[in-house]
Design an enzyme around this catalytic site. Structure first.
Site, PDB file in Angstrom:
ATOM      1  N   ASP A  51     -13.939 -83.755 119.990  1.00  0.00           N
ATOM      2  CA  ASP A  51     -12.663 -84.409 119.723  1.00  0.00           C
ATOM      3  C   ASP A  51     -12.383 -85.481 120.768  1.00  0.00           C
ATOM      4  O   ASP A  51     -11.405 -86.214 120.679  1.00  0.00           O
ATOM      5  CB  ASP A  51     -11.515 -83.401 119.616  1.00  0.00           C
ATOM      6  N   GLU A 122     -10.947 -74.325 121.592  1.00  0.00           N
ATOM      7  CA  GLU A 122     -10.544 -74.081 122.966  1.00  0.00           C
ATOM      8  C   GLU A 122      -9.612 -72.885 123.066  1.00  0.00           C
ATOM      9  O   GLU A 122      -8.720 -72.710 122.234  1.00  0.00           O
ATOM     10  CB  GLU A 122      -9.827 -75.322 123.523  1.00  0.00           C
ATOM     11  N   GLU A 189     -15.449 -75.874 131.426  1.00  0.00           N
ATOM     12  CA  GLU A 189     -15.170 -77.231 131.886  1.00  0.00           C
ATOM     13  C   GLU A 189     -14.343 -77.236 133.162  1.00  0.00           C
ATOM     14  O   GLU A 189     -13.285 -76.606 133.244  1.00  0.00           O
ATOM     15  CB  GLU A 189     -14.442 -78.039 130.801  1.00  0.00           C
TER      16      GLU A 189
END
Length: 271
Positions: A51, A122, A189
């Site tokens: 995205d 996520e 991340e």
């Protein structure tokens, strides 16, 4: 150094085998047929239609505005290009948070209409029911923990996550839950390398890092970032493997000059 590229398609089972055998997993983003074709031929194991296309393709400041339909459109081209790599499509913000039923419906829609191999979303424990339902429905799911860009407004920025003990403990807990729920892989991340190492050793599925140190089972970067196309963006974790921004501007500048002075096209380039 030459890279041996397998002829057969990558699968989630092969990724697990790579973790078991200690072979690192190379993952990059792509958003169109032409670049995905080059990335695939170069030997990347996983292509993520991220995205992040909201930023690098559409010019938005955040990932939030991109839609399911736009992600499907971009992913179709990447799927047509990928002969070897596993293709994963990001589920955009709002496509899985409302309800479990809507999450599964959107995940199936993305797989059916784009032709991709898996989806990524996520979050941890708070989206666990949706992940379980997706896996039960036959949808391969990649998780994403740590800095989750869809939550940028909640976090208040893109800073390092899980620095404090409580958040680190929650992240490890979430990773184990995602693993147990059937995620075939987890992206970590922008978290401390020591924590990423602990997570990688604590779960059975492959862990892919971005700004999470070298102990993960593999690494991912945004293609436009690592090629040096996105000028002015250079976080600590990003290595430029090329400087294509200067190459592109130089080539375009040369083209403009050749058009202006009538040296292009020349006689050999005319019919």
């Amino acid at each position: 150094m030459s890279v041996h590229v397998q002829n057969s398609r990558m699968t989630t089972a092969k990724l697990r085998q790579m973790k078991a055998e200690g072979e690192k997993i190379a993952m990059l983003t792509s958003y169109d047929f032409t670049l995905a074709n080059l990335v695939d031929e170069a030997g990347v194991d996983v292509i993520l239609v991220g995205d992040s296309a909201s930023n690098v393709v559409c010019g938005n400041q955040y990932t939030l505005p991109i839609t399911v339909e736009e992600m499907i459109f971009l992913t179709k081209g990447v799927v047509r290009a990928a002969k070897h790599a596993l293709v994963v499509c990001d589920m955009p913000f709002g496509s899985y948070q409302v309800s479990e039923e809507e999450a599964v419906r959107n995940a199936i829609k993305i797989l059916k209409e784009s032709g991709c191999d898996a989806v990524k979303l996520e979050g941890g424990e708070e989206i666990l029911p949706a992940i379980r339902h997706m896996v039960q429905a036959g949808v391969p799911v990649m998780g994403h923990l740590g800095l989750t860009p869809q939550s940028v407004n909640q976090f208040g920025g893109y800073g390092l996550r899980a620095k404090e003990e409580a958040e680190a403990a929650k992240l490890l807990h979430d990773a184990k839950l995602l693993d147990e729920a059937g995620c075939f892989s987890i992206v970590l991340e922008k978290i401390p390398a020591a924590l990423a190492k602990k997570v990688t050793e604590s779960v059975s599925c492959p862990v892919i890092g971005i700004g999470a140190g070298n102990a993960c089972d593999g690494q991912v970067l945004v293609l436009h970032d690592m090629l040096g196309l996105t000028e002015g963006f250079k976080p600590k974790f990003l290595r430029h493997f090329a400087n294509l921004a200067n190459e592109v501007k130089g080539a375009v500048g040369t083209y403009v000059a050749a058009v202006k002075d009538s040296s292009f096209p020349n006689a050999e380039e005319s019919y």
